[in-house]
Write an enzyme that holds these catalytic residues in place. Structure first.
Site, PDB file in Angstrom:
ATOM      1  N   ASN A   9       0.874  -1.185   0.000  1.00 16.02           N
ATOM      2  CA  ASN A   9       0.000   0.000   0.000  1.00 16.02           C
ATOM      3  C   ASN A   9       0.909   1.231   0.000  1.00 16.02           C
ATOM      4  O   ASN A   9       1.503   1.558   1.019  1.00 16.02           O
ATOM      5  CB  ASN A   9      -0.883  -0.042   1.267  1.00 16.02           C
ATOM      6  CG  ASN A   9      -1.692   1.230   1.451  1.00 16.02           C
ATOM      7  OD1 ASN A   9      -1.811   2.049   0.538  1.00 16.02           O
ATOM      8  ND2 ASN A   9      -2.274   1.395   2.632  1.00 16.02           N
ATOM      9  N   LYS A  11       0.081   4.304  -0.385  1.00 16.16           N
ATOM     10  CA  LYS A  11      -0.585   5.492   0.195  1.00 16.16           C
ATOM     11  C   LYS A  11      -0.352   6.719  -0.705  1.00 16.16           C
ATOM     12  O   LYS A  11      -0.218   6.557  -1.910  1.00 16.16           O
ATOM     13  CB  LYS A  11      -0.099   5.707   1.624  1.00 16.16           C
ATOM     14  CG  LYS A  11      -0.187   4.441   2.467  1.00 16.16           C
ATOM     15  CD  LYS A  11       0.019   4.682   3.921  1.00 16.16           C
ATOM     16  CE  LYS A  11      -0.094   3.355   4.673  1.00 16.16           C
ATOM     17  NZ  LYS A  11      -0.054   3.504   6.100  1.00 16.16           N
ATOM     18  N   HIS A  96      -9.512   1.551   4.825  1.00 16.10           N
ATOM     19  CA  HIS A  96      -8.245   1.701   5.561  1.00 16.10           C
ATOM     20  C   HIS A  96      -8.456   2.697   6.701  1.00 16.10           C
ATOM     21  O   HIS A  96      -9.217   3.654   6.571  1.00 16.10           O
ATOM     22  CB  HIS A  96      -7.151   2.191   4.611  1.00 16.10           C
ATOM     23  CG  HIS A  96      -5.798   2.161   5.231  1.00 16.10           C
ATOM     24  ND1 HIS A  96      -5.367   3.128   6.102  1.00 16.10           N
ATOM     25  CD2 HIS A  96      -4.796   1.246   5.142  1.00 16.10           C
ATOM     26  CE1 HIS A  96      -4.140   2.814   6.510  1.00 16.10           C
ATOM     27  NE2 HIS A  96      -3.771   1.686   5.945  1.00 16.10           N
ATOM     28  N   GLU A  98      -6.770   5.070   7.769  1.00 15.88           N
ATOM     29  CA  GLU A  98      -6.507   6.484   7.450  1.00 15.88           C
ATOM     30  C   GLU A  98      -7.723   7.114   6.780  1.00 15.88           C
ATOM     31  O   GLU A  98      -8.001   8.301   6.959  1.00 15.88           O
ATOM     32  CB  GLU A  98      -5.243   6.586   6.575  1.00 15.88           C
ATOM     33  CG  GLU A  98      -3.996   6.337   7.405  1.00 15.88           C
ATOM     34  CD  GLU A  98      -2.836   5.682   6.662  1.00 15.88           C
ATOM     35  OE1 GLU A  98      -2.863   5.621   5.417  1.00 15.88           O
ATOM     36  OE2 GLU A  98      -1.909   5.217   7.352  1.00 15.88           O
ATOM     37  N   GLU A 166      -5.468  -4.531  10.967  1.00 15.55           N
ATOM     38  CA  GLU A 166      -4.426  -3.522  11.116  1.00 15.55           C
ATOM     39  C   GLU A 166      -4.682  -2.715  12.387  1.00 15.55           C
ATOM     40  O   GLU A 166      -5.508  -1.788  12.372  1.00 15.55           O
ATOM     41  CB  GLU A 166      -4.438  -2.567   9.924  1.00 15.55           C
ATOM     42  CG  GLU A 166      -4.117  -3.230   8.611  1.00 15.55           C
ATOM     43  CD  GLU A 166      -3.468  -2.258   7.634  1.00 15.55           C
ATOM     44  OE1 GLU A 166      -2.357  -2.515   7.205  1.00 15.55           O
ATOM     45  OE2 GLU A 166      -4.079  -1.224   7.338  1.00 15.55           O
ATOM     46  N   GLY A 172       2.657   2.492  10.680  1.00 13.06           N
ATOM     47  CA  GLY A 172       3.711   3.487  10.470  1.00 13.06           C
ATOM     48  C   GLY A 172       4.590   3.705  11.688  1.00 13.06           C
ATOM     49  O   GLY A 172       5.421   4.612  11.703  1.00 13.06           O
ATOM     50  N   SER A 213       3.321  -1.974  10.392  1.00 12.44           N
ATOM     51  CA  SER A 213       4.784  -2.023  10.630  1.00 12.44           C
ATOM     52  C   SER A 213       5.405  -3.379  10.303  1.00 12.44           C
ATOM     53  O   SER A 213       6.303  -3.849  10.995  1.00 12.44           O
ATOM     54  CB  SER A 213       5.104  -1.601  12.064  1.00 12.44           C
ATOM     55  OG  SER A 213       4.782  -0.230  12.240  1.00 12.44           O
TER      56      SER A 213
HETATM   57  P1  PGA Z   1       2.769   0.397   7.668  1.00 13.15           P
HETATM   58  O1  PGA Z   1       1.320   0.644   7.052  1.00 13.15           O
HETATM   59  O2  PGA Z   1       3.271  -0.900   7.121  1.00 13.15           O
HETATM   60  O3  PGA Z   1       3.589   1.576   7.222  1.00 13.15           O
HETATM   61  O4  PGA Z   1       2.611   0.350   9.145  1.00 13.15           O
HETATM   62  C1  PGA Z   1       0.425  -0.417   6.881  1.00 13.15           C
HETATM   63  C2  PGA Z   1      -0.876   0.098   6.311  1.00 13.15           C
HETATM   64  O5  PGA Z   1      -1.283   1.229   6.640  1.00 13.15           O
HETATM   65  O6  PGA Z   1      -1.535  -0.599   5.534  1.00 13.15           O
END
Ligand code: PGA
Length: 254
Positions: A9, A11, A96, A98, A166, A172, A213
């Site tokens: 992903n 983003k 997601h 976000e 998640e 992140g 992460s």
């Molecule tokens: P990350 O993000 O691997 O940077 O923690 C995962 C995601 O948001 O799908």
């Protein structure tokens, strides 16, 4: 044996030119005969076409990060599922955290998107997970069960779908959760799904992923069991070497 799923992903990172470079490095790093994993790249909308061209001769699939819950019409600034389908997307991330948090996407919209994706034969990757405050308040299980059930409300016919756990607070962060906790949530998701569908449907048509992460050092711990069948990767998918390392670790188990 079924292959694990690895979804990158990207983003709101990488311009189309940068996406082309990263996608080329990933393709070049995979053996030409392909790998024993399903690899999906989800670039931003303006990068979809260029990435589609780069991966065309490979076994990598194209995914989107989102689309609008209506099929077409006067929705300035939105992108429809039909547009994604036409440029070759076979997958889409839906709900997601976000988008749920920053863009205030709600359960009802997420449910509509799941139905639309399935109608267009696009594999929905439904993201669920608790926020830190919800976890502290002892609401983790409730939030996850609610998000799974509402995303799939009225969804009865499908060939394939994916639920990605998640935990919002580790996205992140650079440090993932304890793999045992991820497995216990995957069990919870499985039981929630079994309340809605037959065992056969849950076992054969739905895959559960972990995201948050994930990197090439910790990935093996998450997929070291039958329950978690792949990973959704954010930051580490922007670094071709690390992303290839993740794929490598997973495929060396197959
Ligand atoms: P990350 O993000 O691997 O940077 O923690 C995962 C995601 O948001 O799908």
């Amino acid at each position: 044996m079924e292959f694990p799923i690895v979804i990158g992903n990207w983003k709101m990172n990488l311009t189309p030119h940068e996406s082309e470079i990263v996608a080329k490095k990933i393709v070049a790093g995979l053996p030409p005969q392909g790998v024993s994993a399903e690899v999906v790249l989800c670039p931003s909308f303006p990068s979809l076409e260029v990435v589609e061209r780069v991966i065309a001769q490979s076994t990598i699939s194209l995914g989107a990060q989102n689309f609008f819950w209506q099929e077409s019409g006067s929705y300035t600034g939105e992108v429809s599922i039909k547009m994604l389908k036409e440029i070759g997307c076979g997958w889409s991330i839906i709900g997601h955290s976000e988008r749920r948090i920053v863009l205030r996407e709600n359960d009802d919209e997420i449910n509509k998107k799941v139905k639309l994706a399935l109608a267009y034969d696009i594999v929905p990757v439904i993201c669920v997970g608790e926020k830190y405050e919800e976890r502290q308040a002892g609401q983790k299980d409730f939030v996850i069960m609610k998000e799974v059930a509402s995303a799939l409300k009225g969804v009865d016919k499908f060939n394939r779908l994916v639920v990605a756990y998640e935990p919002v607070w580790v996205i992140g962060r650079g440090e993932a959760i304890d793999p045992e906790e991820a497995q216990s949530v995957a069990t919870l998701i499985k039981y929630t799904l079994r309340d809605m569908y037959s065992h056969e449907v849950v076992d054969n048509k739905i895959k559960i992923l972990y995201g948050g992460s994930v990197d090439d050092q910790n990935v093996s711990q998450f997929v070291d069991n039958e329950l978690i069948q792949g990973v959704l990767v954010g930051g580490s998918s922007l670094k071709p070497e690390t992303f290839l390392g993740i794929i490598n670790k997973l495929t060396s188990k197959c």
